[in-house]
Motif scaffolding. Structure first.
Motif, short mmCIF file in Angstrom:
data_model
loop_
_atom_site.label_atom_id
_atom_site.label_comp_id
_atom_site.label_asym_id
_atom_site.label_seq_id
_atom_site.Cartn_x
_atom_site.Cartn_y
_atom_site.Cartn_z
N ARG A 93 0.94 -0.85 0.41
CA ARG A 93 -0.02 0.41 0.03
C ARG A 93 0.83 1.77 0.13
NH1 ARG A 93 -3.18 2.18 5.31
NH2 ARG A 93 -0.46 2.60 5.42
N ASP A 94 1.82 1.58 1.06
CA ASP A 94 2.88 2.34 0.74
C ASP A 94 3.48 2.61 -0.25
OD1 ASP A 94 2.28 2.28 3.17
OD2 ASP A 94 3.87 2.47 4.63
N GLN A 150 -4.13 13.14 6.60
CA GLN A 150 -3.84 13.09 8.04
C GLN A 150 -2.84 11.56 7.55
OE1 GLN A 150 -2.02 16.00 9.55
NE2 GLN A 150 -0.76 13.95 10.09
N ALA A 151 -3.62 10.69 7.57
CA ALA A 151 -2.89 9.12 7.26
C ALA A 151 -1.68 9.34 6.59
CB ALA A 151 -3.42 8.30 7.51
N ILE A 152 -2.15 9.70 5.31
CA ILE A 152 -1.16 9.69 4.16
C ILE A 152 0.28 10.32 4.20
CG2 ILE A 152 -0.92 11.11 1.74
CD1 ILE A 152 -3.71 10.44 1.11
N VAL A 212 4.32 9.01 4.49
CA VAL A 212 5.00 9.75 3.98
C VAL A 212 5.78 9.37 5.14
CG1 VAL A 212 5.73 11.71 2.99
CG2 VAL A 212 3.84 10.42 2.14
N ALA A 213 5.79 10.72 6.42
CA ALA A 213 7.11 11.12 7.04
C ALA A 213 7.67 9.91 7.03
CB ALA A 213 6.01 11.73 8.48
N VAL A 233 10.29 15.24 5.21
CA VAL A 233 8.89 15.29 3.83
C VAL A 233 7.84 15.25 3.79
CG1 VAL A 233 9.70 14.73 1.45
CG2 VAL A 233 11.32 14.27 2.31
N ALA A 234 7.54 15.96 3.29
CA ALA A 234 6.14 16.53 3.01
C ALA A 234 5.55 15.82 2.21
CB ALA A 234 5.42 17.83 3.39
#
Length: 327
Positions: A155-156, A245-247, A251-252, A258-259
């Motif tokens: 998923r990530d 916010q979960a996304i 990424v974090a 990095v956003a």
């Protein structure tokens, strides 16, 4: 129920306290008037922080200070003392200006006082902030970090692939459904991405990003509905979607500070360096202004190698006669 009835009883127009009994009921009206989920969250937090701070500001008699230009100026200096970025301070001041306008519209604040608050100037930036982006090597390394053999890793990797490969905003990515994936002109696209200002656009999707989505969908046994779903600590699907916010947290988890928006800038930067036209990048990103796209790319006008030097045109004239000189 109209707006003013919802806020009654109200104090006389003029001075209003910046506390729960004064301005807090207006916060919802300010936030509800925004179209972006991200802006609603940011403005809501900005106003909550301001009201908490303002409620603790007392005069010599121990009374709360009124909502005024002087109070907002004081808050501006307070934010500067926190060493916040100019963009952050200006966003918070923008929220307060909207709050003042809403208070005047609802008869809670004298229009002249509201106008004075609106005139509070923002903080000048020391330079134009172009934002952060990754190099191609850094972007490739980030894309390879998740383990695609696990449900979360698959998923990530698909999330990072779509952010880097299509330049979507995180809210746009959170809304993506399998039904949004379509083929046009022999390639996969996202034809109706809804962006800021309720503007829709078509976003081409690279084949490797589609492959990442397919690998995730096969492992998760998903065929319809939202593409990206929450995963429990036990490694199982949990829920029918994923929040913006979960996304950001995803990424974090791989990229530190990095956003997701930095990956959007990276998409623009790498596409431009690869030869993509500025107008096509603008269309894919959904920018209303080409200047916004230029800021993403950190472009400056180059007068030494100007577009007019590449037109391939010239003046022709008769032998012995100089251009611009009559016979």
């Amino acid at each position: 129920m109209n707006r003013q009835t919802a806020l009654s009883p109200r104090p006389p127009a003029g001075v209003v306290r910046p506390d729960a009994a004064g301005l807090a009921p207006l916060v919802g009206l300010v936030v509800d008037g925004l179209t972006s989920d991200h802006s609603r969250r940011a403005y809501g937090k900005a106003l909550a922080d301001f009201l908490t701070w303002a409620g603790a500001q007392l005069d010599a008699q121990g009374q709360r200070l009124p909502f005024s230009k002087a109070l907002v100026q004081r808050y501006k200096h307070y934010l500067q003392d926190l060493d916040l970025a100019p963009s952050t301070i200006n966003q918070r001041l923008s929220a307060i200006r909207k709050l003042a306008s809403e208070a005047a519209d609802n008869g809670l604040l004298d229009p002249a006082l509201a106008a004075a608050i609106v005139r509070v100037k923002g903080v000048k930036s020391g330079g134009r902030r172009a934002g952060n982006w990754l190099t191609r090597a850094e972007a490739q390394a980030l894309l390879n970090k998740p383990d695609p053999s696990t449900l979360k890793g698959a998923r990530d990797r698909a999330i990072l692939a779509v952010l880097l490969g299509a330049g979507l905003r995180r809210a746009e990515l959170a809304r993506l459904a399998f039904e949004d994936l379509q083929q046009r002109d022999g390639r996969w696209v996202l034809p109706d991405v809804l962006g800021k200002g309720n503007v829709t656009r078509t976003v081409p999707l690279p084949s490797w990003a589609k492959a990442a989505i397919d690998a995730w969908a096969e492992l998760a046994n998903l065929k319809a509905g939202r593409i990206f779903r929450a995963i429990s600590k036990g490694g199982q699907l949990a829920g029918e979607g994923l929040t913006p916010q979960a996304i950001r947290d995803v990424v974090a988890g791989y990229a530190g500070d990095v956003a997701p928006h930095d990956l959007r800038r990276t998409y623009a930067k790498l596409a431009h360096r690869g030869g993509a036209g500025l107008d096509q990048i603008q269309l894919s990103l959904g920018h209303a202004s080409i200047q916004t796209t230029q800021r993403y790319l950190g472009l400056e006008q180059d007068l030494t190698d100007a577009p007019c030097d590449r037109l391939g045109l010239r003046l022709e004239y008769e032998q012995g006669r100089l251009p611009g000189v009559s016979g």
